[in-house]
Write a protein that holds these residues in place. Sequence first.
Motif, PDB file in Angstrom:
ATOM      1  N   GLU A 206       0.824  -1.213   0.000  1.00  0.00           N
ATOM      2  CA  GLU A 206       0.000   0.000   0.000  1.00  0.00           C
ATOM      3  C   GLU A 206       0.859   1.264   0.000  1.00  0.00           C
ATOM      4  O   GLU A 206       0.546   2.244  -0.693  1.00  0.00           O
ATOM      5  N   GLN A 207       1.941   1.244   0.750  1.00  0.00           N
ATOM      6  CA  GLN A 207       2.784   2.427   0.869  1.00  0.00           C
ATOM      7  C   GLN A 207       3.600   2.708  -0.387  1.00  0.00           C
ATOM      8  O   GLN A 207       3.958   3.865  -0.646  1.00  0.00           O
ATOM      9  N   ASN A 208       3.874   1.671  -1.172  1.00  0.00           N
ATOM     10  CA  ASN A 208       4.785   1.837  -2.309  1.00  0.00           C
ATOM     11  C   ASN A 208       4.111   1.850  -3.672  1.00  0.00           C
ATOM     12  O   ASN A 208       4.746   2.191  -4.665  1.00  0.00           O
ATOM     13  N   PHE A 209       2.843   1.471  -3.739  1.00  0.00           N
ATOM     14  CA  PHE A 209       2.130   1.452  -5.007  1.00  0.00           C
ATOM     15  C   PHE A 209       1.081   2.561  -5.026  1.00  0.00           C
ATOM     16  O   PHE A 209       0.250   2.661  -4.119  1.00  0.00           O
ATOM     17  N   ALA A 210       1.122   3.403  -6.061  1.00  0.00           N
ATOM     18  CA  ALA A 210       0.060   4.376  -6.251  1.00  0.00           C
ATOM     19  C   ALA A 210      -1.246   3.638  -6.538  1.00  0.00           C
ATOM     20  O   ALA A 210      -1.232   2.497  -7.001  1.00  0.00           O
ATOM     21  N   LEU A 211      -2.371   4.302  -6.266  1.00  0.00           N
ATOM     22  CA  LEU A 211      -3.678   3.644  -6.399  1.00  0.00           C
ATOM     23  C   LEU A 211      -3.876   3.084  -7.806  1.00  0.00           C
ATOM     24  O   LEU A 211      -4.321   1.945  -7.982  1.00  0.00           O
TER      25      LEU A 211
ATOM     26  N   SER B 299      -8.237  -5.665  -0.453  1.00  0.00           N
ATOM     27  CA  SER B 299      -8.842  -5.563  -1.779  1.00  0.00           C
ATOM     28  C   SER B 299     -10.062  -4.643  -1.774  1.00  0.00           C
ATOM     29  O   SER B 299     -10.237  -3.802  -2.657  1.00  0.00           O
ATOM     30  N   ASP B 300     -10.918  -4.784  -0.762  1.00  0.00           N
ATOM     31  CA  ASP B 300     -12.107  -3.941  -0.656  1.00  0.00           C
ATOM     32  C   ASP B 300     -11.735  -2.462  -0.572  1.00  0.00           C
ATOM     33  O   ASP B 300     -12.400  -1.598  -1.164  1.00  0.00           O
ATOM     34  N   ARG B 301     -10.676  -2.174   0.146  1.00  0.00           N
ATOM     35  CA  ARG B 301     -10.296  -0.785   0.407  1.00  0.00           C
ATOM     36  C   ARG B 301      -9.559  -0.135  -0.755  1.00  0.00           C
ATOM     37  O   ARG B 301      -9.736   1.053  -1.030  1.00  0.00           O
ATOM     38  N   LEU B 302      -8.743  -0.938  -1.471  1.00  0.00           N
ATOM     39  CA  LEU B 302      -7.861  -0.350  -2.474  1.00  0.00           C
ATOM     40  C   LEU B 302      -8.152  -0.794  -3.907  1.00  0.00           C
ATOM     41  O   LEU B 302      -7.573  -0.251  -4.849  1.00  0.00           O
ATOM     42  N   GLY B 303      -9.018  -1.792  -4.069  1.00  0.00           N
ATOM     43  CA  GLY B 303      -9.419  -2.180  -5.416  1.00  0.00           C
ATOM     44  C   GLY B 303      -8.496  -3.147  -6.125  1.00  0.00           C
ATOM     45  O   GLY B 303      -8.713  -3.460  -7.295  1.00  0.00           O
ATOM     46  N   VAL B 304      -7.463  -3.635  -5.444  1.00  0.00           N
ATOM     47  CA  VAL B 304      -6.550  -4.570  -6.097  1.00  0.00           C
ATOM     48  C   VAL B 304      -7.226  -5.937  -6.210  1.00  0.00           C
ATOM     49  O   VAL B 304      -7.961  -6.363  -5.321  1.00  0.00           O
ATOM     50  N   ARG B 305      -6.991  -6.633  -7.313  1.00  0.00           N
ATOM     51  CA  ARG B 305      -7.560  -7.970  -7.491  1.00  0.00           C
ATOM     52  C   ARG B 305      -6.795  -8.971  -6.630  1.00  0.00           C
ATOM     53  O   ARG B 305      -5.589  -8.841  -6.435  1.00  0.00           O
ATOM     54  N   ILE B 306      -7.524  -9.974  -6.176  1.00  0.00           N
ATOM     55  CA  ILE B 306      -6.887 -11.012  -5.362  1.00  0.00           C
ATOM     56  C   ILE B 306      -7.414 -12.381  -5.779  1.00  0.00           C
ATOM     57  O   ILE B 306      -8.554 -12.514  -6.222  1.00  0.00           O
ATOM     58  N   VAL B 307      -6.549 -13.375  -5.639  1.00  0.00           N
ATOM     59  CA  VAL B 307      -6.937 -14.776  -5.773  1.00  0.00           C
ATOM     60  C   VAL B 307      -6.414 -15.510  -4.547  1.00  0.00           C
ATOM     61  O   VAL B 307      -5.213 -15.454  -4.250  1.00  0.00           O
ATOM     62  N   VAL B 308      -7.312 -16.152  -3.830  1.00  0.00           N
ATOM     63  CA  VAL B 308      -6.931 -16.995  -2.702  1.00  0.00           C
ATOM     64  C   VAL B 308      -6.946 -18.440  -3.181  1.00  0.00           C
ATOM     65  O   VAL B 308      -7.983 -18.947  -3.619  1.00  0.00           O
ATOM     66  N   GLY B 309      -5.806 -19.088  -3.130  1.00  0.00           N
ATOM     67  CA  GLY B 309      -5.714 -20.491  -3.525  1.00  0.00           C
ATOM     68  C   GLY B 309      -5.742 -21.383  -2.298  1.00  0.00           C
ATOM     69  O   GLY B 309      -4.799 -21.363  -1.499  1.00  0.00           O
ATOM     70  N   ARG B 310      -6.818 -22.113  -2.124  1.00  0.00           N
ATOM     71  CA  ARG B 310      -6.911 -23.060  -1.010  1.00  0.00           C
ATOM     72  C   ARG B 310      -6.400 -24.411  -1.497  1.00  0.00           C
ATOM     73  O   ARG B 310      -7.072 -25.122  -2.239  1.00  0.00           O
ATOM     74  N   ILE B 311      -5.199 -24.734  -1.063  1.00  0.00           N
ATOM     75  CA  ILE B 311      -4.441 -25.854  -1.622  1.00  0.00           C
ATOM     76  C   ILE B 311      -4.560 -27.073  -0.722  1.00  0.00           C
ATOM     77  O   ILE B 311      -4.495 -26.971   0.510  1.00  0.00           O
TER      78      ILE B 311
END
Length: 320
Positions: free
Chosen positions: A93-98, A151-163
């Motif tokens: 969050e600190q290093n990537f612009a929105l 993800s909710d706060r910043l809009g970045v996509r996420i994938v959770v892999g339940r392995i």
Amino acid sequence: MKVWVIGRGGLLGNGVEKQFRFGDIYSPTEKLVWSESAQLQSQIAENCRQFSQVVSDIQWTIFWCAGKGTLSSTTEQMSEETRNFQEFLKSVEQNFALKRLQNGLIFYASSAGGVYAGSENQPFTENTTPKPTSAYGVAKLNQEDLLREFSDRLGVRIVVGRISNLYGANQDFSKNQGLISTICYSILRRQPINLFVPLETSRNYVYVADASRIIVDAVKIAMADTRPTNKFIKLVVADENLTVGNIISIAKTVFRVRPLITASSNAKIDKQPRSINFKSVALVDADLFCKTRISVGLKRVMADLHTDILRNGAQRAREQ
């Protein structure tokens, strides 16, 4: 797409990195020190800064494939892993612009067995309500929640892999897990295996190359998805379960020698269900390839172990 695999020295991280061309991979200039949290968090912060500059305005993915936790881990041990993950998200969050954040995706390697251990109505799918029964499973679910909130706060996509139960060459024996690697090692060294579960215990064992391909394909599908949703869960599992007895029998057939078995009891492991079944219903196009048969996987693990023992000696191979 530029990719950074955190945990690239481990079984899964190494497998995921192999799915990409060399030029697509961001490689930190120094090895991450997982034994010292303060130093690790500083290193991750600096690498987040460097990676954000490397990706500029192109698409990117960070694969979090790190962690030494197991079903036997304590709450304190898992709390440290959660803190490391929190610091990682803070550094992103600190290093990537929105705008740059919205060009990327974060993959998180979770545990199917950990989060679904107490769930009801098998086979479990991505839609099943998780119900962990161990400190490990609780921590994995907490880390999923941290990523979901991010993800909710910043809009970045996420994938959770339940392995499910991952196996392959270079399994970390220090984690006191990896049944298939342990069987191969015991046959190679003619040493007994100390089993903590009954032979009828049924689990899902996914070969690392298959798991890595499912993960990378799922990420690519999620990146290309044009729907408003930006959060995905993907079960990373083999097509069918095997019992411990099945695996021992197949190993006997493949290697023409019966593994030496002793039995013990472990209170934490005894609480786990005898059978856990999964069926993926999300991002299913990532599963459309022929999976590695257990007999083939056993041979590959044995071949790699044999090579490593010849190169480095039995004790060092055991420690890796």
